[in-house]
Design a protein around this motif. Sequence first.
Motif, PDB file in Angstrom:
ATOM      1  N   MET A 261      29.390   3.024  42.496  1.00 17.44           N
ATOM      2  CA  MET A 261      28.257   2.093  42.618  1.00 17.44           C
ATOM      3  C   MET A 261      28.427   1.157  43.812  1.00 17.44           C
ATOM      4  N   LYS A 262      29.678   0.775  44.100  1.00 21.85           N
ATOM      5  CA  LYS A 262      29.915  -0.153  45.203  1.00 21.85           C
ATOM      6  C   LYS A 262      29.538   0.469  46.541  1.00 21.85           C
ATOM      7  N   THR A 263      29.865   1.767  46.722  1.00 21.12           N
ATOM      8  CA  THR A 263      29.530   2.407  47.991  1.00 21.12           C
ATOM      9  C   THR A 263      28.024   2.557  48.145  1.00 21.12           C
ATOM     10  N   ALA A 264      27.332   2.852  47.042  1.00 19.43           N
ATOM     11  CA  ALA A 264      25.874   2.963  47.099  1.00 19.43           C
ATOM     12  C   ALA A 264      25.245   1.617  47.453  1.00 19.43           C
ATOM     13  N   ARG A 265      25.755   0.570  46.852  1.00 18.95           N
ATOM     14  CA  ARG A 265      25.187  -0.751  47.138  1.00 18.95           C
ATOM     15  C   ARG A 265      25.438  -1.153  48.587  1.00 18.95           C
ATOM     16  N   ALA A 266      26.618  -0.840  49.105  1.00 17.84           N
ATOM     17  CA  ALA A 266      26.919  -1.162  50.501  1.00 17.84           C
ATOM     18  C   ALA A 266      25.995  -0.401  51.440  1.00 17.84           C
ATOM     19  N   ALA A 267      25.735   0.865  51.130  1.00 16.68           N
ATOM     20  CA  ALA A 267      24.844   1.667  51.969  1.00 16.68           C
ATOM     21  C   ALA A 267      23.445   1.071  51.986  1.00 16.68           C
ATOM     22  N   TRP A 268      22.955   0.661  50.814  1.00 15.13           N
ATOM     23  CA  TRP A 268      21.624   0.067  50.744  1.00 15.13           C
ATOM     24  C   TRP A 268      21.577  -1.274  51.466  1.00 15.13           C
ATOM     25  N   ARG A 269      22.542  -2.134  51.196  1.00 15.79           N
ATOM     26  CA  ARG A 269      22.495  -3.497  51.725  1.00 15.79           C
ATOM     27  C   ARG A 269      22.585  -3.519  53.247  1.00 15.79           C
ATOM     28  N   ARG A 270      23.404  -2.662  53.832  1.00  9.12           N
ATOM     29  CA  ARG A 270      23.596  -2.712  55.284  1.00  9.12           C
ATOM     30  C   ARG A 270      22.376  -2.200  56.051  1.00  9.12           C
ATOM     31  N   LEU A 271      21.609  -1.335  55.426  1.00  9.79           N
ATOM     32  CA  LEU A 271      20.410  -0.835  56.091  1.00  9.79           C
ATOM     33  C   LEU A 271      19.162  -1.609  55.699  1.00  9.79           C
ATOM     34  N   GLU A 272      19.255  -2.443  54.671  1.00 16.53           N
ATOM     35  CA  GLU A 272      18.079  -3.135  54.142  1.00 16.53           C
ATOM     36  C   GLU A 272      17.339  -3.979  55.178  1.00 16.53           C
ATOM     37  N   PRO A 273      18.021  -4.612  56.175  1.00 16.82           N
ATOM     38  CA  PRO A 273      17.249  -5.349  57.181  1.00 16.82           C
ATOM     39  C   PRO A 273      16.210  -4.498  57.897  1.00 16.82           C
ATOM     40  N   VAL A 274      16.462  -3.204  58.019  1.00 22.69           N
ATOM     41  CA  VAL A 274      15.503  -2.315  58.677  1.00 22.69           C
ATOM     42  C   VAL A 274      14.190  -2.292  57.915  1.00 22.69           C
ATOM     43  N   HIS A 275      14.248  -2.367  56.599  1.00 27.81           N
ATOM     44  CA  HIS A 275      13.022  -2.480  55.811  1.00 27.81           C
ATOM     45  C   HIS A 275      12.516  -3.918  55.774  1.00 27.81           C
ATOM     46  N   GLY A 276      13.390  -4.851  55.448  1.00 29.27           N
ATOM     47  CA  GLY A 276      12.981  -6.222  55.131  1.00 29.27           C
ATOM     48  C   GLY A 276      12.318  -6.960  56.268  1.00 29.27           C
ATOM     49  N   MET A 277      12.574  -6.533  57.518  1.00 24.70           N
ATOM     50  CA  MET A 277      12.025  -7.278  58.652  1.00 24.70           C
ATOM     51  C   MET A 277      10.502  -7.293  58.655  1.00 24.70           C
ATOM     52  N   ILE A 278       9.852  -6.318  58.007  1.00 28.01           N
ATOM     53  CA  ILE A 278       8.388  -6.235  58.063  1.00 28.01           C
ATOM     54  C   ILE A 278       7.722  -7.442  57.423  1.00 28.01           C
ATOM     55  N   TYR A 279       8.438  -8.185  56.598  1.00 28.45           N
ATOM     56  CA  TYR A 279       7.875  -9.357  55.936  1.00 28.45           C
ATOM     57  C   TYR A 279       7.965 -10.619  56.798  1.00 28.45           C
ATOM     58  N   PHE A 280       8.561 -10.497  57.983  1.00 30.92           N
ATOM     59  CA  PHE A 280       8.789 -11.674  58.818  1.00 30.92           C
ATOM     60  C   PHE A 280       8.238 -11.551  60.237  1.00 30.92           C
ATOM     61  N   VAL A 281       8.111 -10.341  60.751  1.00 32.20           N
ATOM     62  CA  VAL A 281       7.862 -10.181  62.192  1.00 32.20           C
ATOM     63  C   VAL A 281       6.427 -10.538  62.575  1.00 32.20           C
ATOM     64  N   PRO A 282       6.245 -11.095  63.778  1.00 34.93           N
ATOM     65  CA  PRO A 282       4.894 -11.453  64.243  1.00 34.93           C
ATOM     66  C   PRO A 282       4.007 -10.236  64.445  1.00 34.93           C
ATOM     67  N   GLU A 283       4.615  -9.075  64.720  1.00 32.07           N
ATOM     68  CA  GLU A 283       3.817  -7.863  64.889  1.00 32.07           C
ATOM     69  C   GLU A 283       2.973  -7.589  63.637  1.00 32.07           C
ATOM     70  N   ALA A 284       3.570  -7.813  62.466  1.00 31.28           N
ATOM     71  CA  ALA A 284       2.842  -7.573  61.220  1.00 31.28           C
ATOM     72  C   ALA A 284       1.739  -8.604  61.030  1.00 31.28           C
ATOM     73  N   ARG A 285       2.054  -9.861  61.239  1.00 32.15           N
ATOM     74  CA  ARG A 285       1.044 -10.907  61.063  1.00 32.15           C
ATOM     75  C   ARG A 285      -0.147 -10.667  61.987  1.00 32.15           C
ATOM     76  N   ARG A 286       0.142 -10.254  63.219  1.00 35.79           N
ATOM     77  CA  ARG A 286      -0.934 -10.019  64.185  1.00 35.79           C
ATOM     78  C   ARG A 286      -1.796  -8.830  63.763  1.00 35.79           C
ATOM     79  N   ARG A 287      -1.157  -7.763  63.333  1.00 32.25           N
ATOM     80  CA  ARG A 287      -1.904  -6.579  62.908  1.00 32.25           C
ATOM     81  C   ARG A 287      -2.770  -6.874  61.685  1.00 32.25           C
ATOM     82  N   TYR A 288      -2.227  -7.612  60.730  1.00 31.35           N
ATOM     83  CA  TYR A 288      -3.005  -7.940  59.533  1.00 31.35           C
ATOM     84  C   TYR A 288      -4.149  -8.890  59.866  1.00 31.35           C
TER      85      TYR A 288
END
Length: 273
Positions: free
Chosen positions: A1-28
């Motif tokens: 479980m620890k290795t799975a969580r590490a894999a998810w957490r380290r790549l999660e910024p690639v997904h999570g950035m969409i909630y913050f970037v100006p590109e998204a706000r501008r498009r919406y």
Amino acid sequence: MKTARAAWRRLEPVHGMIYFVPEARRRYADLGLRGRAGYFASRSAAFGRASAELVISTFYNFNPDFVRQAVDGAWDAASPHQVLDARYAAVGEALRRAGIHELPNLNEVLALTRRAAEAACEHPQGRPLFAAHAALPWPDDPVLQLWHAQTLLREFRGDGHVACLLSEGVGGLEALVLHAATGEVPVGLLKSSRAWPEEEWADTEERLRERGLLDGDSLSSDGVLLRQHIEDRTDLLTLPAYGVLGDADCERLAELASPFGRAVVEAGLLKLG
């Protein structure tokens, strides 16, 4: 479980950035979706014309009145298809700004992440937000494919986390208060982003103290144990996805994913504003 969580957490910024970037706000905003309407509409668009009640139930920890105000009229301004197209366009612009497309090992990271995501797609039961996204077509662009794969894994994990919270009798606002008590995220950020009235927040703190889960403003020993139990159970529920990789490939993904997450952070894609 620890290795799975590490894999998810380290790549999660690639997904999570969409909630913050100006590109998204501008498009919406170009579609007529301003403020938090863009967030709620873009994340729920996979459902179709999602009602506020559906968003409240699946997003779990937002003030319902806040959701209703944000969602009201959103689908009159833009169709779900338009919102999804805008979201993917913003993803491509932002991740290229971070240089994701130029990083070595993109193909291997994508292959491993997609394997896990496709394994998750065989287990949609009880995971409504994940299932809605899993029904979307895979993009052709490798950068967008990587984002889509990590999005599926994020929503797969998130739906499992909600199930764990429900099973332990922890409501949405209670989960936020317990999270704030860890000190991991500024309490002001949680309050402002989820928009719960101060009185309701204070009343929930008092209920959690009565349950023995808070000691003042911090987690009690029982609170620490409960949160750890929920996190461990959430990790366990991700195994249908990451189990297909095994420990060796999870470790490999965690190793290769670090530069991708770091590139997102260093490019400032997770900054508020």
